[in-house]
Design a protein around this motif. Structure first.
Motif, PDB file in Angstrom:
ATOM      1  N   SER A   1      46.037  29.301  60.066  1.00 54.55           N
ATOM      2  CA  SER A   1      45.925  29.173  61.520  1.00 54.55           C
ATOM      3  C   SER A   1      47.281  29.482  62.141  1.00 54.55           C
ATOM      4  O   SER A   1      48.264  28.816  61.780  1.00 54.55           O
ATOM      5  N   PRO A   2      47.350  30.486  63.030  1.00 54.01           N
ATOM      6  CA  PRO A   2      46.321  31.413  63.479  1.00 54.01           C
ATOM      7  C   PRO A   2      45.745  32.237  62.322  1.00 54.01           C
ATOM      8  O   PRO A   2      46.445  32.527  61.357  1.00 54.01           O
ATOM      9  N   SER A   3      44.484  32.607  62.488  1.00 57.55           N
ATOM     10  CA  SER A   3      43.724  33.179  61.385  1.00 57.55           C
ATOM     11  C   SER A   3      43.731  34.702  61.368  1.00 57.55           C
ATOM     12  O   SER A   3      43.602  35.362  62.390  1.00 57.55           O
TER      13      SER A   3
ATOM     14  N   PRO B   1      43.013  23.559  66.878  1.00 61.86           N
ATOM     15  CA  PRO B   1      43.744  22.645  67.761  1.00 61.86           C
ATOM     16  C   PRO B   1      44.451  21.576  66.938  1.00 61.86           C
ATOM     17  O   PRO B   1      44.021  21.254  65.819  1.00 61.86           O
ATOM     18  N   PRO B   2      45.535  20.995  67.469  1.00 63.48           N
ATOM     19  CA  PRO B   2      46.315  20.013  66.703  1.00 63.48           C
ATOM     20  C   PRO B   2      45.488  18.877  66.125  1.00 63.48           C
ATOM     21  O   PRO B   2      45.702  18.468  64.983  1.00 63.48           O
TER      22      PRO B   2
ATOM     23  N   ALA C   1      46.464  27.765  73.521  1.00 66.63           N
ATOM     24  CA  ALA C   1      46.540  27.457  72.090  1.00 66.63           C
ATOM     25  C   ALA C   1      47.965  27.062  71.710  1.00 66.63           C
ATOM     26  O   ALA C   1      48.941  27.535  72.296  1.00 66.63           O
ATOM     27  N   ARG C   2      48.059  26.192  70.701  1.00 63.40           N
ATOM     28  CA  ARG C   2      49.370  25.746  70.233  1.00 63.40           C
ATOM     29  C   ARG C   2      49.369  25.697  68.715  1.00 63.40           C
ATOM     30  O   ARG C   2      48.498  25.084  68.109  1.00 63.40           O
TER      31      ARG C   2
ATOM     32  N   PRO D   1      39.924  35.596  70.796  1.00 58.05           N
ATOM     33  CA  PRO D   1      40.852  35.030  69.811  1.00 58.05           C
ATOM     34  C   PRO D   1      42.019  34.350  70.510  1.00 58.05           C
ATOM     35  O   PRO D   1      42.483  34.807  71.555  1.00 58.05           O
ATOM     36  N   LYS D   2      42.515  33.272  69.924  1.00 60.65           N
ATOM     37  CA  LYS D   2      43.636  32.546  70.507  1.00 60.65           C
ATOM     38  C   LYS D   2      44.957  32.831  69.793  1.00 60.65           C
ATOM     39  O   LYS D   2      46.004  32.312  70.187  1.00 60.65           O
ATOM     40  N   GLY D   3      44.916  33.658  68.725  1.00 63.34           N
ATOM     41  CA  GLY D   3      46.144  33.929  67.996  1.00 63.34           C
ATOM     42  C   GLY D   3      46.056  35.203  67.182  1.00 63.34           C
ATOM     43  O   GLY D   3      45.035  35.889  67.168  1.00 63.34           O
ATOM     44  N   ALA D   4      47.165  35.526  66.492  1.00 68.82           N
ATOM     45  CA  ALA D   4      47.307  36.722  65.654  1.00 68.82           C
ATOM     46  C   ALA D   4      47.094  37.977  66.506  1.00 68.82           C
ATOM     47  O   ALA D   4      47.359  37.971  67.710  1.00 68.82           O
TER      48      ALA D   4
END
Length: 411
Positions: free
Chosen positions: A185-187, A195-196, A227-228, A332-335
């Motif tokens: 994560s991020p994937s 999420p945390p 996102a964090r 998507p929230k990351g990568a």
């Protein structure tokens, strides 16, 4: 009498060992190679296959490498586990970016993230040990697990779940042979970010059941919206003695070709993995290590610029894909990947062909639209595509426009 001729003939030797013959080719690299080969033939192929930033490595990092190449000290063998200066930089960077406190003896510098993945599993697993593998997964994970004698156990979460597995799913997959949970994560490939509170819950579950966690944090700086990124051993400090953190400079600093990754973990695990590396590759190239020192000790302004560009492209590609009938693309929230479901397209006829799997659909898109994407089969079940948006804005728009036009013909 010809004594030689009377000797029994040996059975034909297997040319390739079963262990190596069982490895699947990296699907992402295969798609990228095919796209480049078609380009070399003069075809206007646009590739969404490789997870590789289109930016050059920042100039100050390159200059550090040029200077390092001039120094004779870098022309010699150095410690197999990594330059002391780079280990110190990784310790400081880890404290700065995730809040995890480590010592240099807990760091092993590897030839890219893939070596860190393999060596971690080779160090932790005995034959038959099971590894819980949240699915969709990066294509290298199951192969590295199997090479180490382990058994990957898929735990699937689809688009409707935001590609996030739950503690209940992990518990349902746990057996007496479960030794490790792989967590990313991020994937890659979905871009999902846990999420945390979910990271904390999964870490506490692993701790409760004595399960090791191998957490891949290579996309830590690439998060968007609300996102964090959080590191599991920071959220669950008691897990630190049964956790290995994987990371590297490839994605954050556009240094995929420099081949510098690392693993962070308990001292005994790192010592054992260092022993393995001393026989496999010895030290990572010193010039690359010096470049990595410059990257980790410099500021993050170049990283922020790249993230802003990725964010812009993310919004564009999600909107364009969701405009296609039969395609569902979670945000998507990351990568720098999108992972749309194309199940609504499968079984429909496009230019005389009726793809029933995402592999067949990806082949059709390459042949008819001259766009390279990676089918879901590379990451788990069929019915999905992975597209990297780490390419130029113009190519991104043109490539997805071609896909829109082609799939718009589906009947």
């Amino acid at each position: 009498m010809d004594l030689v001729s009377e000797q029994p003939s040996p059975s034909p030797a297997r040319r390739i060992s079963q262990r190596i013959a069982a490895i699947a080719e990296s699907a992402t690299l295969a798609v990228d190679a095919k796209a480049k080969a078609l380009k070399a033939e003069g075809r206007p192929v646009i590739g969404f296959g490789a997870g590789e930033p289109d930016f050059p490595t920042p100039g100050y990092i390159v200059e550090a490498a040029v200077e390092a190449a001039r120094q004779p000290v870098n022309h010699r063998y150095t410690p197999a586990g990594g330059l002391p200066e780079l280990k110190a930089a990784i310790v400081a960077k880890t404290r700065r970016d995730s809040g995890l406190e480590i010592a240099p003896e807990q760091v092993l510098v590897t030839n890219g993230g893939k070596q860190a993945v393999y060596q971690t599993f080779a160090t932790l697993l005995d034959p038959g040990d099971e590894v819980l593998l949240p699915t969709p997964y990066w294509t290298t994970y199951p192969e590295a697990i199997k090479l180490a004698g382990g058994v990957p156990v898929d735990v699937f979460a689809g688009a409707d779940a935001g590609y996030l597995v739950t503690v209940d799913q992990l518990e349902a997959a746990r057996t007496g042979r479960t030794k490790v949970l792989l967590f990313c994560s991020p994937s890659n490939p979905t871009g999902a970010v846990y999420p945390p509170e979910q990271v904390r819950a999964i870490g506490q579950w692993a701790l409760e059941h004595g399960i090791w966690v191998v957490t891949d944090e290579i996309y830590e700086h690439l998060v968007y919206d609300d996102a964090r990124f959080v590191s599991m051993p920071v959220e669950v400090p008691e897990l630190a003695d049964t956790c290995v953190v994987l990371n590297g400079v490839a994605k954050t600093y556009a240094m995929t070709g420099w081949r510098v990754g690392w693993m962070v973990g308990p001292r005994d695990v790192i010592k054992a993995a260092t022993n393995l590396q001393s026989h496999a590759t010895s030290n990572v190239a010193n010039v690359s290590q010096r470049a990595a020192i410059a990257a980790l000790t410099g500021d993050l302004s170049a990283v922020a610029e790249m993230r802003a560009a990725f964010d812009r492209r993310r919004r564009t590609i999600v909107g364009m894909l969701n405009d296609i009938d039969g395609v569902v693309c979670p945000v998507p929230k990351g990568a720098f990947y999108v992972y749309p479901s194309v199940e609504g397209v499968l079984g429909r006829t496009i230019r005389g062909r009726t793809p029933t799997t995402s592999a067949e659909l990806a082949e059709l898109i390459l042949e008819e639209a001259e766009v390279a994407v990676v089918p879901g089969e590379a990451f788990g079940p069929s019915g999905y595509l992975r597209l990297s948006y780490a390419l130029g804005d113009a190519d991104l728009t043109e490539g997805v426009s071609r896909i829109q036009k082609l799939l718009g013909e589906a009947r």
